[in-house]
Design an enzyme around this catalytic site. Structure first.
Site, PDB file in Angstrom:
ATOM      1  N   ASP A  19       6.707  -6.948 -11.579  1.00 23.51           N
ATOM      2  CA  ASP A  19       5.473  -6.534 -11.143  1.00 23.51           C
ATOM      3  C   ASP A  19       4.010  -7.523 -11.130  1.00 23.51           C
ATOM      4  OD1 ASP A  19       3.628  -4.647  -9.971  1.00 23.51           O
ATOM      5  OD2 ASP A  19       3.137  -3.713 -11.753  1.00 23.51           O
ATOM      6  N   ASN A  67       7.890   0.832  -1.109  1.00 19.88           N
ATOM      7  CA  ASN A  67       6.951  -0.555  -0.734  1.00 19.88           C
ATOM      8  C   ASN A  67       6.991  -0.301   0.594  1.00 19.88           C
ATOM      9  OD1 ASN A  67       8.566  -2.450  -3.349  1.00 19.88           O
ATOM     10  ND2 ASN A  67       6.768  -1.380  -3.299  1.00 19.88           N
TER      11      ASN A  67
END
EC number: 2.5.1.-
Length: 241
Positions: A19, A67
């Site tokens: 991330d 996503n």
């Protein structure tokens, strides 16, 4: 045999939620895709470090089922990046004896990307070094739902009796069925959540949440986290004698 309460060895299987690519790029006043490209380069360093620190299995979270909610430009850029990464790194991964697998639902991915994934898995199948698993269009809940459908179909077809379904049965239907459960899960970028990653498999994993943004995450930092793992007590629900 190691003490079941305390692990004196390092983790055999490390899973990483990579991330912070977008924030890394924003800090540099660059587009988010610039950060994703930088993050892809970091993967190579981390994979190469694994044999040196005793990590046999590495699973990385590349793209989640959630996503797809990002902008069309970012999603298209990521899919292009995945295709280029696989095409560019395939030979190097094989030459470095890295066995590559992909987990996740491939149905929504484009045919060219799926073909590249299939070919990379095929060409690295004989490799006996690090086992690199890439989670692409992956979500833990989606994985369990797909596994449950396959299990239910086997019950309906008479291949499995309902009374024989237990917590040892479902893992045989998961995407990770040939892999050991992760011992250590790392999330970069300072966020302290698991984001639908390996929900079933990580029931007894140790977690490390670090502030480092993924493009800045180094092999040295991975080594420190792996080194500190040996001092942790892992009771698996038991109590210390």
């Amino acid at each position: 045999m190691a003490d079941p309460i305390r692990d004196t060895d390092g983790p055999r299987h490390v899973a990483i939620i990579m991330d912070g690519n977008g924030r890394w790029a924003t800090q540099r006043r660059r587009p988010r895709l610039f950060g994703h490209h930088a993050g892809a380069k970091r993967v190579r360093e981390v994979v190469e470090a694994c044999p040196k620190i005793g990590v046999k299995y590495l699973t990385i979270f590349a793209f989640s089922t959630e996503n797809w909610k990002r902008t069309q430009v970012e999603v298209a850029g990521l899919m292009s990046l995945f295709r280029r990464y696989i095409a560019k790194e395939a030979k190097a991964l094989r030459d470095e004896n890295v066995r590559v697998r992909f987990i996740g639902d491939r149905v929504r991915l484009d045919k060219k990307l799926i073909a590249l994934m299939d070919e990379l898995e095929r060409m690295t199948e004989p490799c006996t070094g690090v086992n690199l698993t890439i989670a692409l269009n992956y979500g833990g809940r989606d994985e369990v739902a797909r596994a449950t459908r396959r299990l239910a179909q086997d019950v309906a077809d008479g291949h499995l009796l309902p009374e024989n379904v237990n917590e040892e049965t479902l893992p045989k239907y998961l995407d990770t069925r040939v892999l050991p459960d992760p011992d250590l899960v790392i999330r970069t970028s300072g966020e302290a959540r698991i984001s639908n990653f390996l929900l079933w498999q990580s029931a007894y994993a140790e977690y490390e949440f670090v502030d480092t943004l993924w493009p800045d995450f180094t092999a040295e930092e991975l080594g420190r986290l792996v080194g500190s793992f040996g001092g942790r007590e892992r009771r698996y629900g038991a109590v210390k004698a």
